[in-house]
Design an enzyme around this catalytic site. Structure first.
Site, PDB file in Angstrom:
ATOM      1  N   LYS A  33      -5.669   5.150  13.559  1.00  0.00           N
ATOM      2  CA  LYS A  33      -4.238   4.924  13.306  1.00  0.00           C
ATOM      3  C   LYS A  33      -3.534   6.171  13.803  1.00  0.00           C
ATOM      4  O   LYS A  33      -3.771   7.265  13.272  1.00  0.00           O
ATOM      5  CB  LYS A  33      -3.993   4.720  11.812  1.00  0.00           C
ATOM      6  CG  LYS A  33      -2.509   4.675  11.429  1.00  0.00           C
ATOM      7  CD  LYS A  33      -2.320   4.377   9.932  1.00  0.00           C
ATOM      8  CE  LYS A  33      -0.848   4.334   9.565  1.00  0.00           C
ATOM      9  NZ  LYS A  33      -0.633   3.978   8.143  1.00  0.00           N
ATOM     10  N   GLU A  77       3.799   5.565  11.123  1.00  0.00           N
ATOM     11  CA  GLU A  77       4.166   5.976   9.770  1.00  0.00           C
ATOM     12  C   GLU A  77       3.950   7.470   9.552  1.00  0.00           C
ATOM     13  O   GLU A  77       3.368   7.901   8.561  1.00  0.00           O
ATOM     14  CB  GLU A  77       3.394   5.154   8.739  1.00  0.00           C
ATOM     15  CG  GLU A  77       3.617   3.657   8.937  1.00  0.00           C
ATOM     16  CD  GLU A  77       3.022   2.770   7.853  1.00  0.00           C
ATOM     17  OE1 GLU A  77       1.961   3.128   7.316  1.00  0.00           O
ATOM     18  OE2 GLU A  77       3.623   1.718   7.561  1.00  0.00           O
ATOM     19  N   ARG A 131      11.422  -3.816  14.733  1.00  0.00           N
ATOM     20  CA  ARG A 131      10.044  -3.340  14.545  1.00  0.00           C
ATOM     21  C   ARG A 131       9.033  -4.366  15.059  1.00  0.00           C
ATOM     22  O   ARG A 131       7.942  -3.990  15.509  1.00  0.00           O
ATOM     23  CB  ARG A 131       9.822  -3.060  13.058  1.00  0.00           C
ATOM     24  CG  ARG A 131       8.387  -2.802  12.684  1.00  0.00           C
ATOM     25  CD  ARG A 131       8.299  -2.317  11.261  1.00  0.00           C
ATOM     26  NE  ARG A 131       6.957  -2.464  10.731  1.00  0.00           N
ATOM     27  CZ  ARG A 131       6.634  -2.241   9.472  1.00  0.00           C
ATOM     28  NH1 ARG A 131       7.571  -1.862   8.600  1.00  0.00           N
ATOM     29  NH2 ARG A 131       5.399  -2.365   9.049  1.00  0.00           N
ATOM     30  N   LYS A 176      -2.752  -6.415  13.471  1.00  0.00           N
ATOM     31  CA  LYS A 176      -2.445  -7.153  12.243  1.00  0.00           C
ATOM     32  C   LYS A 176      -1.997  -8.566  12.593  1.00  0.00           C
ATOM     33  O   LYS A 176      -1.370  -8.779  13.636  1.00  0.00           O
ATOM     34  CB  LYS A 176      -1.345  -6.458  11.450  1.00  0.00           C
ATOM     35  CG  LYS A 176      -1.811  -5.173  10.768  1.00  0.00           C
ATOM     36  CD  LYS A 176      -0.762  -4.606   9.816  1.00  0.00           C
ATOM     37  CE  LYS A 176      -1.282  -3.300   9.231  1.00  0.00           C
ATOM     38  NZ  LYS A 176      -0.418  -2.727   8.190  1.00  0.00           N
ATOM     39  N   ASP A 208       3.902  -6.785   8.739  1.00  0.00           N
ATOM     40  CA  ASP A 208       2.949  -6.137   7.837  1.00  0.00           C
ATOM     41  C   ASP A 208       2.491  -7.063   6.720  1.00  0.00           C
ATOM     42  O   ASP A 208       2.978  -6.951   5.594  1.00  0.00           O
ATOM     43  CB  ASP A 208       3.637  -4.896   7.228  1.00  0.00           C
ATOM     44  CG  ASP A 208       2.639  -3.916   6.637  1.00  0.00           C
ATOM     45  OD1 ASP A 208       1.435  -4.120   6.837  1.00  0.00           O
ATOM     46  OD2 ASP A 208       3.074  -2.950   5.990  1.00  0.00           O
ATOM     47  N   GLU A 252      -6.616  -8.175  12.411  1.00  0.00           N
ATOM     48  CA  GLU A 252      -6.666  -7.519  11.096  1.00  0.00           C
ATOM     49  C   GLU A 252      -6.000  -8.400  10.041  1.00  0.00           C
ATOM     50  O   GLU A 252      -4.829  -8.748  10.154  1.00  0.00           O
ATOM     51  CB  GLU A 252      -5.978  -6.147  11.169  1.00  0.00           C
ATOM     52  CG  GLU A 252      -6.140  -5.329   9.910  1.00  0.00           C
ATOM     53  CD  GLU A 252      -5.551  -3.909  10.040  1.00  0.00           C
ATOM     54  OE1 GLU A 252      -5.973  -3.147  10.941  1.00  0.00           O
ATOM     55  OE2 GLU A 252      -4.671  -3.575   9.229  1.00  0.00           O
ATOM     56  N   GLU A 269      -1.750  -6.825  -0.943  1.00  0.00           N
ATOM     57  CA  GLU A 269      -0.713  -5.795  -1.040  1.00  0.00           C
ATOM     58  C   GLU A 269       0.681  -6.378  -1.275  1.00  0.00           C
ATOM     59  O   GLU A 269       1.395  -5.951  -2.180  1.00  0.00           O
ATOM     60  CB  GLU A 269      -0.715  -4.948   0.239  1.00  0.00           C
ATOM     61  CG  GLU A 269       0.389  -3.914   0.261  1.00  0.00           C
ATOM     62  CD  GLU A 269       0.414  -3.088   1.539  1.00  0.00           C
ATOM     63  OE1 GLU A 269      -0.552  -3.149   2.322  1.00  0.00           O
ATOM     64  OE2 GLU A 269       1.407  -2.375   1.745  1.00  0.00           O
ATOM     65  N   GLU A 278       4.735 -18.104  -2.206  1.00  0.00           N
ATOM     66  CA  GLU A 278       5.790 -18.102  -1.186  1.00  0.00           C
ATOM     67  C   GLU A 278       7.093 -18.651  -1.766  1.00  0.00           C
ATOM     68  O   GLU A 278       8.173 -18.091  -1.548  1.00  0.00           O
ATOM     69  CB  GLU A 278       5.385 -18.946   0.022  1.00  0.00           C
ATOM     70  CG  GLU A 278       6.468 -18.994   1.108  1.00  0.00           C
ATOM     71  CD  GLU A 278       6.091 -19.845   2.317  1.00  0.00           C
ATOM     72  OE1 GLU A 278       5.545 -20.948   2.131  1.00  0.00           O
ATOM     73  OE2 GLU A 278       6.349 -19.400   3.450  1.00  0.00           O
ATOM     74  N   TRP A 325      12.802   1.274   7.909  1.00  0.00           N
ATOM     75  CA  TRP A 325      11.474   0.654   7.967  1.00  0.00           C
ATOM     76  C   TRP A 325      11.434  -0.591   8.847  1.00  0.00           C
ATOM     77  O   TRP A 325      10.359  -1.044   9.238  1.00  0.00           O
ATOM     78  CB  TRP A 325      10.991   0.306   6.555  1.00  0.00           C
ATOM     79  CG  TRP A 325      10.587   1.511   5.773  1.00  0.00           C
ATOM     80  CD1 TRP A 325      11.307   2.138   4.802  1.00  0.00           C
ATOM     81  CD2 TRP A 325       9.359   2.257   5.903  1.00  0.00           C
ATOM     82  NE1 TRP A 325      10.609   3.223   4.312  1.00  0.00           N
ATOM     83  CE2 TRP A 325       9.414   3.316   4.974  1.00  0.00           C
ATOM     84  CE3 TRP A 325       8.223   2.123   6.710  1.00  0.00           C
ATOM     85  CZ2 TRP A 325       8.385   4.253   4.844  1.00  0.00           C
ATOM     86  CZ3 TRP A 325       7.201   3.054   6.570  1.00  0.00           C
ATOM     87  CH2 TRP A 325       7.282   4.100   5.650  1.00  0.00           C
TER      88      TRP A 325
HETATM   89  C1  GCU Z   1       1.124  -0.771   5.231  1.00  0.00           C
HETATM   90  C2  GCU Z   1       0.670  -0.160   3.949  1.00  0.00           C
HETATM   91  C3  GCU Z   1       0.238   1.260   4.110  1.00  0.00           C
HETATM   92  C4  GCU Z   1      -0.798   1.343   5.217  1.00  0.00           C
HETATM   93  C5  GCU Z   1      -0.261   0.714   6.471  1.00  0.00           C
HETATM   94  C6  GCU Z   1      -1.300   0.600   7.567  1.00  0.00           C
HETATM   95  O1  GCU Z   1       2.329  -0.211   5.627  1.00  0.00           O
HETATM   96  O2  GCU Z   1       1.695  -0.250   3.012  1.00  0.00           O
HETATM   97  O3  GCU Z   1      -0.270   1.696   2.890  1.00  0.00           O
HETATM   98  O4  GCU Z   1      -1.168   2.652   5.442  1.00  0.00           O
HETATM   99  O5  GCU Z   1       0.172  -0.586   6.220  1.00  0.00           O
HETATM  100  O6  GCU Z   1      -1.800  -0.503   7.733  1.00  0.00           O
HETATM  101  O7  GCU Z   1      -1.593   1.563   8.235  1.00  0.00           O
END
Ligand code: GCU
Length: 830
Positions: free
Chosen positions: A285, A289, A340, A364, A369, A391, A397, A515, A547
């Site tokens: 990664k 973020e 985004r 993903k 997300d 992914e 979450e 949902e 975000w």
């Molecule tokens: C989401 C998640 C984060 C995580 C990120 C990722 O934003 O809230 O906690 O680090 O995904 O998949 O890298």
């Protein structure tokens, strides 16, 4: 009385079949593993068969050497090649793909051959055999099966300090206080669970990684993890922190083209392979973020991926899993072109031919997300040469964090079955991921699972159906959702039709239900994304920040305009046939309308309803269905053990209450925004409620709640500073009768308040605000939509004119907060 179970064996309980059924099976004289290596998955298969037979059929069966292969009434387990080499007859066994297996049960099931394409396949076949036995399903003459994709992996987001990012089931089973734990029993048990559903790899640490992972002590720790998981055919890989050369390595840069950096990673990689010779590779990664990455050093994503890829190539078949989750989280919302959802394609376009062969891009499922509903990521249609890993997230979450039941396969199917029509040819996502569409040899699936130390693994017994299903779907993404949950239920709770149908019904309704009360028409899960809990409702949190999970709701309308004509252009990132469909409102399915279009609240859907009325109706319907879950579960009392029964009941009751919090928050929020009333007059009208702020208060004070919609009437009461006992009282004006009394209160971090409730000085209920000790979701430390909750006191005889009194005893920062009390006649939900 059934013995209580903790859940630690999950679906591998190997529960004994009733004696009369067990007696119908042959007696197995011997198990013959075609190996002598104790750490081989074939040997594991043999010991697992031995254990399973002893528990399921109560047969004691010995392991015998290969020389006894010829005798009848045996179970033989090994690879097809080993079987042929030992003189076995392999005619009629079809070609198998890597990890595939054949199961041959002859002589009425007395002579069983379990033959894998490789050693892992043999182990998978053994589990298949045992799971057939456990469910008393017919043993096949010949059954052969191969996986849809070679990569079937798990990602754990475990931190070295033992916490787990987005983990809802206690601390890590791998790490503690900066190091790998001494006792890896749970890691081996996890590998057993994974192998039983044919998962063959795991990345053991968080994508937000830590340079100290590569300290000499941790290298040894990683070797120990690999050693305990290897006999189950599970290989490990690691996620790395891009700036490790600068931190741990003491270099002045982490620039991927700097020779010192390259040499440094080479050395780390060599050392890792010394400890873990079959390492899967690196998950990365970067530039996401706030994480550093190649862009920080003016290099491309391919420059970085290739540096790692070359380091790996020197050793084995390791791969780079380069995450496509690269985006700027300081996007300017005032620019309607910003999006985004465009980021992955923008960052990766043009790189398809640039990557080394052992680089895979991990994407993903949706462009944002892990939301309740997203279209497939458009990047899935942009890579032809570079293989991908899709992914998913088993950890819920954004989907209730295991304290709301959400069976995920119906959501996954919306992605797997989606035809991207690349180059106008059939291009179902599952066929891209399997490698078939673009002829990739290595591609597949990864899911963020985040099991923890809790004996339930995921914090909730019911949530484990998702881990089980994940394995089943990576093997066969066309699996029948209902068939999978039925198998899981039989294995987890035993062979009882009442149990099977209740769990199936709850599970099959659960995703839609969530949902319905969390976010409709592709608006995303409307949870609070700003406090980072990602749990309770807060629709406003999506907008007004960088975000990029925007809804663009104002007084006139809502939704993201992602069209090419007037919006962000995101629809145009899909292949032309799909792009055309998403570009037009008329051809965009209702469930993704607000993902792709900004429309007025009064826009008429294909269903004939307006958008706003759909929101209201869905929230009322979904939260109503959630009320039926605990009632259905209650019919299972005595049919499963009390420990697991009570555990699930507690969560379903909690969910039923929180679903109403969701309903009211979302409905009130949009009602306040647009001012359009619910055509059925429900929203904002609560005939059976008594607002706490309208009661006679002593020691309590009224507070305005933020966000306003997280409280009925936007106000709640909390004990005033320094007060030890606070009371709220009123006279009940409802007609005499029997009511379910519901108290909506807030349970947050910072203390465990105590509550008592009296009618005419008769105590009718008492509880503690200790949900943070009993539930696994991320808690906030405030009175808000995360902490809002409800407790029911069932069947209370109430007289008109009775005095109601609630006594709250605050504790620490939690000041015994209360929102309202409802008196609910039979059949009323309010
Ligand atoms: C989401 C998640 C984060 C995580 C990120 C990722 O934003 O809230 O906690 O680090 O995904 O998949 O890298």
């Amino acid at each position: 009385m059934r013995p209580n179970e903790t859940g630690i064996e999950a679906w591998l309980r190997d529960a004994a079949l009733p004696a009369e059924i067990a007696a119908t099976y042959p007696h197995y004289a011997a198990i013959v593993p075609l190996t002598t290596a104790k750490d081989s998955p074939v040997y594991t298969a043999a010991t697992e068969l031995q254990l399973g037979l002893s528990k399921i059929l109560r047969q004691t069966v010995t392991l015998r050497p290969e020389s006894e292969l010829a005798s009848s009434a045996t179970l033989v387990v090994g690879t097809v090649d080993a079987f042929a080499a030992a003189g076995g007859d392999v005619r009629g066994i079809p070609d198998l793909k890597e990890d595939g297996f054949s199961l041959l049960c002859r002589d009425g099931g007395a002579s069983v051959k379990i033959l894998g394409e490789n050693e892992r396949g043999a182990l998978y076949g053994a589990f298949e055999f045992l799971m057939l036995l456990s469910q008393n399903k017919p043993l096949p003459d010949l059954y052969s099966s191969s996986p849809s994709a070679p990569i079937r992996w798990v990602n754990q987001w475990d931190n070295l300090d033992g916490t787990i990012e987005r983990g809802y089931a206690g601390p890590s089973i791998y790490f503690k206080d900066g190091y790998v734990v001494e006792d890896l029993t749970r890691a081996a048990q996890y590998a057993r669970l994974m192998a039983s559903v044919r998962l063959n790899g795991i990345i053991v640490n968080n994508v937000n990684s830590d340079s100290k992972l590569f300290s000499p002590t941790n290298m040894k720790g990683l070797a120990r993890i690999a050693d305990v998981m290897r006999p189950w055919g599970v290989r490990i890989g690691v996620a790395l922190y891009f700036d490790t050369p600068k931190g741990l390595g003491g270099l002045s840069t982490s620039d991927p083209l700097d020779p010192d950096v390259v040499a440094w990673w080479d050395e780390i990689t060599t050392s890792l392979y010394r400890h873990v010779p079959d390492m899967l590779g690196y998950l990365i990664k970067a530039n996401s973020e706030g994480q550093p990455g190649p862009l920080t050093y003016g290099r491309t994503l391919a420059d970085a991926a290739n540096m790692f890829a070359r380091a790996l190539q020197k050793h084995g078949d390791g791969i780079v899993m380069y995450r496509a989750f690269v985006y700027n989280h300081h996007l300017d919302e005032s620019n309607w072109k910003n999006d985004r959802a465009n980021a992955a394609v923008e960052y990766f376009d043009g790189l398809d031919n640039e990557f080394e062969d052992n680089v895979l891009v991990q994407i993903k499922y949706g462009p944002i997300d892990f939301q309740i509903r997203e279209p497939p990521s458009p990047l899935l249609a942009h890579l032809r040469k570079t293989p991908i890993i899709l992914e998913l997230q088993v950890a819920q979450e954004y989907l209730g964090q295991q304290d709301h039941v959400v069976y995920l396969p119906p959501l996954w199917r919306t992605i797997f079955d989606f035809d991207l029509q690349i180059d106008d040819r059939p291009s179902a996502v599952r066929d891209i991921v399997s490698g078939a569409r673009f002829n990739w040899d290595r591609a597949g699936y990864a899911a963020v699972v985040n099991v923890g130390n809790d004996p339930t693994w995921l914090g909730s017994h019911l949530a484990m159906s998702n881990l089980y299903a994940y394995g089943r779907y990576t093997w066969d993404p066309t699996s029948d959702e209902e068939g999978v949950i039925r198998d899981w239920t039989r294995l987890t709770f035993g062979l009882n039709e009442t149990v099977e149908s209740a769990v199936t019904q709850i599970s099959m309704q659960s995703w839609r239900t969530y949902e319905d009360y969390s976010g409709n028409l592709g608006i995303q899960t409307l949870c609070d994304i700003v406090k980072t809990c990602h749990y309770g409702p807060s629709p406003a949190a999506h907008d007004g920040n960088g975000w990029g999970q925007w809804t663009r709701a104002d007084e006139h309308g809502l939704g993201m305009d992602r069209t090419v004509a007037t919006g962000t252009g995101n629809a145009g990132q899909y292949p032309s046939a799909v792009a055309k469909r998403f570009e037009e409102i008329e051809t965009t399915p209702d469930e993704l309308l607000l993902w792709f279009h900004h429309v007025p609240y009064t826009h008429i859907l294909k269903s004939g309803k307006t958008v706003i009325q759909h929101f209201y109706d869905a929230h009322y319907e979904g939260s109503q269905v959630a009320q039926t879950f605990p009632r259905q579960w209650e019919t299972l009392r005595g049919l499963i053990d009390d420990a697991r029964f009570e555990h699930v009941l507690f969560r379903l009751e909690y969910q039923a209450g929180h679903a109403l919090v969701w309903r009211d928050s979302v409905c009130m929020f949009y009602y306040a925004k647009c001012g359009i009333a619910d055509s059925q007059g429900r929203v904002g009208n609560h005939a059976w409620r008594i607002e706490a702020e309208e009661m006679e208060l002593d020691g309590y004070e009224v507070v305005a709640v933020t966000p306003f919609e997280a409280a009925s009437g936007s106000k709640a009461i909390v004990a005033a500073d320094g007060v030890q006992t606070a009371t709220a009282q009123c006279t009940v004006g409802f007609d005499s009768g029997v009511y379910d009394v519901a108290v909506n209160y807030y349970d947050h971090l910072g203390g465990n308040s105590e509550y008592q409730i009296f009618l005419n000085e008769r105590l009718i209920g008492a509880w503690s605000g200790n949900l943070e000790d009993r539930l696994g979701h991320d808690f906030s430390d405030l009175v808000d939509g995360h902490s809002a909750t409800r407790i029911y006191l069932r069947q209370v005889a109430v007289g008109k004119g009775d005095r109601l009194k609630i006594v709250g005893r605050p504790d620490g920062a939690e000041r015994a907060p209360i929102d309202y009390v409802s008196f609910l006649p039979e059949g009323i939900i309010d």
